[in-house]
Design an enzyme around this catalytic site. Structure first.
Site, PDB file in Angstrom:
ATOM      1  CD  GLU A 238     -11.595  -4.453  42.229  1.00 32.88           C
ATOM      2  OE1 GLU A 238     -12.209  -4.611  41.169  1.00 32.88           O
ATOM      3  OE2 GLU A 238     -12.153  -4.198  43.305  1.00 32.88           O
TER       4      GLU A 238
ATOM      5  CD  GLU B 289     -12.884   1.583  42.245  1.00 25.96           C
ATOM      6  OE1 GLU B 289     -13.919   1.015  42.636  1.00 25.96           O
ATOM      7  OE2 GLU B 289     -12.069   1.059  41.461  1.00 25.96           O
TER       8      GLU B 289
HETATM    9  C1  GAL Z   1     -14.568  -1.780  42.408  1.00 30.27           C
HETATM   10  C2  GAL Z   1     -13.979  -1.905  41.043  1.00 30.27           C
HETATM   11  C3  GAL Z   1     -14.720  -1.115  40.019  1.00 30.27           C
HETATM   12  C4  GAL Z   1     -16.201  -1.343  40.162  1.00 30.27           C
HETATM   13  C5  GAL Z   1     -16.627  -0.965  41.530  1.00 30.27           C
HETATM   14  C6  GAL Z   1     -18.090  -1.189  41.781  1.00 30.27           C
HETATM   15  O1  GAL Z   1     -14.238  -2.882  43.145  1.00 30.27           O
HETATM   16  O2  GAL Z   1     -12.651  -1.494  41.027  1.00 30.27           O
HETATM   17  O3  GAL Z   1     -14.281  -1.504  38.762  1.00 30.27           O
HETATM   18  O4  GAL Z   1     -16.469  -2.680  39.981  1.00 30.27           O
HETATM   19  O5  GAL Z   1     -15.950  -1.752  42.451  1.00 30.27           O
HETATM   20  O6  GAL Z   1     -18.911  -0.601  40.872  1.00 30.27           O
END
Ligand code: GAL
Length: 976
Positions: A428, A504
């Site tokens: 990010e 993620e």
């Molecule tokens: C993503 C980010 C993580 C964490 C997650 C939400 O955008 O990469 O570091 O913030 O969201 O928990």
């Protein structure tokens, strides 16, 4: 009047505002296991604090002969974080910078910690040139040895080596480190985690012998076509070398062979996470020997499919931060090993080291135990999103050198580890030329691995098309995109040739994550999908004071008085901060199982799908258990040979009415698991109708005092609600549609950005405040029939509820119909009845699904059986209290220590907890909940799924609970 800024302070302020990398560092290199002398400097140091760089002054504190006032200095442990040792306090933000976005300037309010260590140099070091190695210093530091400035440190989770030859002296030395929490580099370190300054990883003095090994780069490929390996070990020698280095890998018959040239090995055992074969090797010079553990493997991409050793690879991963509830990002190696074993036992095969390189030794563990790693650079500039990405360092040439420096230090340190398949540029950080540049550098430096960066939306500079939290439908659309040739845009063509990865997904916050199976089904179906990484492995709470109930306090954002913070968004892991698993981990283990089992509906066959990358199933044994109506018995199920990636249909002969459970267990201990460890299971459970009364029904009887008796139950004729069952007083019996919002209920579902989170929809509809109007209480033969209308204030929508009670004199049966009327503005959380008992539960015993809870889109790890749980385990306590713990039961006994309530139903969702939903919803932390004095029970016809909307997909349509008529059928009885 402001204090005049001293020249020292002026210099420090200038330094801290510089976007350039640190000064004086030696070129980065691998973290090597060498026989050269070393001296670990971890232990008790002295520290003094100043509120801001403007307050620093030169009182000679960096010198050995400094005359210091001991009153200003206190001991501090290194490695350690300052705020966790009483110096300053932790603060948590996700995206936001907790200071003005004014790059490259840090705020004036910037604690500076001056550290001092007096050390006696180990004599064996002094015979050599020496370096000081810092493995992780959170913040921006300047380092002096004996008053001589050695350099500055930037890049909090990256190793820096500083030369100290000629400065390190025999006998006593003083090492001084001035650490400011904030600097220009804080703009590059905006990861979603605690801000925790400190020297949190080891500090070591290393002898670097002349003519020794400065650096090593192992290239060890595996050719799956003929089983051969190619090994080339590039070695860079330190100055003064008189002889070239040699390489030995005894197990491969390589003895003192040349470095820097390829060696063909006719047959090697490849390294995979399932078969983590490592070959011990030595790089030797007359001055120094370095020990290596080499794994042969080849990463590739073919037809947009990720391959390891020529075979498709599915990543079943988690994002792992380094976190310890007392030590912050200092994680002891033994704890790291234990958590990796826990991952192994739950079928996790991959880790993204979000969002920085972990401690160096962690990589050794990953090689040895077998994990596929995405190692991520220490880089995130997410806070610039808040200001429209204006001035984002990623696209500003002033920051290029810092980007290069960070990426180089990431790659160079860990480049010899077979576990590392992918380098990630960071997380990010928007887009920009600096990121493009480091992508190119990485590919040039290490063409044998893949480059990842999720923020590269067009995937122009990366080898994997990566997204976070993409919806299930989107993932399927990506998996089935038309071929590359059909795109005209060259970027699109490139992207279409890349495997797809969810770096993620499935945000494991609170009750959840819901919907794991839907993603996994897609991963299994489409070869382009390389799998993904759950967000996230561990919750980041910090230990706090104990609550009234004796529960340990677990603190999150805002608990330290931060003015800018993101609350409990840092509490979103599969395991709690102390590594106790939440229920989601058992579900994940089932979903990630390397073997899929499916019993045919007629039970004549078992389909076994081997989803291992390279193992057959010979290390597993299968057995089948039948439960009821006969006593349980178990038989082995012989499995044919089933190579990796293939399947077999095994004929079975099973009794028709029993619950059948097929389990695959390890024959012997291995792969981090004990012998007998379950790797896969499946089950078929015949539906069990609620038993009918053994005796003839009894009729209701009205008392003179306004009570109605029906068998053991007593009703209040003014409300129509039961008030007693045997000697058990029943309180607050009512219909319920609300649940105590989960973290996911409070999140905005990505697929419905125009709608408020369901918790807000419920609040607007006052779902938690249903009022009752009794319509009638009548007798219908032996049944007592009560009709109520229940609805929230303000609205003209609600439910009409028919309560039909019968009894055989021993227990009571309730058949309850809940029928919506009016125009409901929202879905429901659940539909059922609530009641309160005046004593706290001691334990719950049940036959049904367990041991973990089950909502429509969770509970994949729960299976049919008989279970016992104490009050807390049944309720499932989360750091921020919320709805949890529903088990589907056929027969349950809620023990109150003296008497008990027995509940029978057919796969009935049963929730039992010591507090009302109102109390749960209004309490911020688990340890703040009051000492249990009562029991709240919910018997539901049905409950809503939980989804993953705390970040990502909401509840999938098939698991939502749209207002519709629901039927609840339950038998209640006092026992005990
Ligand atoms: C993503 C980010 C993580 C964490 C997650 C939400 O955008 O990469 O570091 O913030 O969201 O928990």
């Amino acid at each position: 009047m402001t204090t005049p800024t001293t020249p020292t302070a002026t210099r420090l302020l200038t330094d801290l505002a510089s976007p350039l990398p640190g000064r004086g560092a030696l070129p980065p290199r691998a973290h090597l296991h060498s026989d050269a002398p070393r001296q670990v400097l971890d232990g008790t140091w002295q520290v003094r604090l100043r509120p801001s760089p403007r307050h620093v002054a030169d009182d000679g504190w960096q010198h050995l002969d400094a005359r210091l006032d001991p009153a200003n200095w206190t001991p501090v442990q290194v490695p350690g974080h300052l705020p966790l040792q009483g110096h300053g306090s932790p603060s948590y933000t996700n995206v936001d910078y907790p200071f003005p976005v004014d790059p490259p300037f840090p705020p004036d309010d910037n604690p500076v910690a001056e550290h001092r260590l007096v050390l006696v140099a180990a004599p064996e070091l002094l015979a050599h040139p020496c370096v000081l190695r810092f493995e992780g210093v959170d913040g921006a530091a300047t380092v002096w040895l004996n008053g001589v400035e050695l350099g500055t440190l930037r890049g909090s989770r990256l190793t820096t080596e500083l030369a100290c030859t000629g400065v390190l002296q025999p006998g006593t030395n003083v090492l001084a480190v001035r650490l400011a929490q904030w600097s220009a580099h804080s703009y590059l370190e905006d990861q979603d985690m605690w801000w925790l300054p400190g020297l949190f990883r080891s500090v070591t003095l290393l002898a670097r012998p002349r003519g020794g090994v400065r650096d090593v780069f192992v290239h060890a490929g595996f050719d799956h076509r003929d089983g051969s390996g190619t090994l080339r070990v590039d070695v860079e020698l330190s100055a003064g070398a008189e002889a070239p280095a040699t390489l030995s890998v005894p197990a491969l018959g390589l003895h003192d062979v040349a470095v820097g040239v390829p060696h063909h090995v006719v047959s090697v055992a490849p390294w995979t996470a399932e078969t983590p074969t490592l070959y011990d090797a030595q790089v030797h010079t007359p001055a120094e020997t370095v020990n290596l553990r080499i794994g042969f493997r080849t990463v590739g991409i073919e037809d947009a499919c990720l391959l390891l050793n020529g075979v498709p690879l599915l990543l079943k991963g988690v994002n792992r931060h380094e976190h310890d509830p007392r030590q912050g990002r200092r994680v002891d190696l033994a704890a790291a090993r234990a958590e990796l074993l826990l991952m192994k036992q739950h079928n996790i095969n991959a880790i993204r080291t979000s969002h920085y390189p972990p401690q160096a030794d962690f990589l050794d563990l990953a090689d040895e135990l077998g994990f596929y790693l995405i190692v991520e650079n220490d880089l995130e500039t997410h806070g610039f999103e808040r200001v429209g990405w204006r001035s984002n360092p990623s696209d500003d040439p002033r920051w290029l050198a810092a980007y290069q420096d960070r990426m180089q230090r990431t790659v160079e340190r860990d480049k010899n580890h077979p576990s590392v398949l992918v380098w990630s540029l960071g997380n990010e950080a928007g887009t920009g030329a600096n990121l493009d540049a480091i992508a190119c550098w990485t590919r040039d430096r290490d063409p044998d691995r893949l480059v990842h960066y999720e923020g590269d939306r067009r995937s122009r500079h990366v080898d994997l098309y990566s997204r976070m939290y993409a919806l299930v439908d989107e993932v399927e659309a990506i998996a089935t995109e038309p071929p590359a040739e059909t795109f005209t845009d060259p970027d699109e063509q490139h992207r279409r040739r890349l495997p797809f990865l969810l770096c993620e997904y499935a945000h494991a916050m609170g009750n959840g994550p819901g919907g794991l199976s839907e993603y996994q089904d897609l991963f299994h179906r489409y070869p382009r999908l390389a799998g993904g990484f759950i967000w996230e492995w561990v919750e980041h709470t910090l230990d706090g004071p104990t609550g009234p109930d004796g529960r340990p306090g677990q603190l999150y954002g805002g608990d330290f008085g931060e003015r800018v913070h993101d609350g409990n968004f840092v509490v979103d892991g599969l395991v709690h901060a102390d590594r106790t698993p939440g229920p989601g981990l058992a579900d994940l283990a089932r979903v990630f199982s390397p073997v899929s089992l499916e019993l045919a509906a007629d039970r004549s066959t078992l389909t076994v799908v081997n989803r291992y990358h390279s193992l057959d199933l010979s290390h597993l044994e299968a057995s089948c258990t039948f439960d009821g109506p006969e006593p349980a018995s178990s038989v082995p199920v012989p499995l044919p040979e089933i190579p990796a990636g293939s399947s077999a249909v095994v004929p079975l002969r099973l009794p028709p009415s029993a619950t059948v459970t097929v389990v695959l267990r390890r024959r012997t201990a291995g792969d981090g698991c004990p012998a007998g460890h379950e790797v896969a299971w499946t089950q078929q459970v015949p539906a069990r109708p609620i038993p009918s009364f053994a005796a003839a029904p009894v009729a209701p009887r009205r008392d003179s005092d306004g009570l109605i008796h029906l068998g053991p139950a007593v009703f209040d004729e003014h409300t129509g609600m039961p008030v007693r069952l045997g000697t058990l007083a029943l309180h607050d019996v009512a219909v319920g549609l609300w649940r105590a919002p989960t973290d996911n209920d409070r999140g905005m579902a990505s697929e419905e950005p125009e709608l408020p989170p369901v918790a807000e929809q419920w609040a607007a509809a006052r779902l938690d405040d249903l009022r009752t109007r009794l319509i009638e209480v009548t007798a219908d033969g032996p049944a007592l029939v009560v009709r109520t209308r229940n609805g929230p204030p303000v609205l003209d929508a609600g439910v009409d509820v028919t309560w039909r009670w019968t009894s055989d004199g021993n227990s009571v049966a309730l058949e309850c119909t809940i029928e919506p009327y009016g125009r409901w503005p929202c879905d429901w959380g659940r539909a059922g009845i609530d009641l309160r008992l005046a004593a706290p539960t001691t334990q719950v015993r049940w036959t049904g699904w367990g041991p973990g809870p089950q909502y429509p889109d969770t509970g994949q790890g729960a299976r049919y059986g008989t279970f016992v749980a104490d009050r807390d385990d049944y309720a499932v306590r989360t750091v921020r209290p919320q709805e949890h713990g529903a088990r589907r039961v056929d027969d349950a006994t809620i023990d109150l220590g003296g008497s008990a309530l027995r509940v029978r139903g057919s796969a009935l969702p049963l929730t039992v907890r010591p507090w009302s939903r109102g109390v749960v919803a209004a309490t911020g932390h688990d340890h703040e909940l009051p000492v249990p004095t009562e029991t709240w029970i919910s018997l539901d016809a049905t409950v809503s799924g939980v989804g993953s909307a705390s970040c990502g997909q909401g509840v999938l349509p098939q698991y939502r609970l749209a207002p519709a008529t629901q039927h609840l059928h339950v038998l209640l009885q006092q026992t005990g």
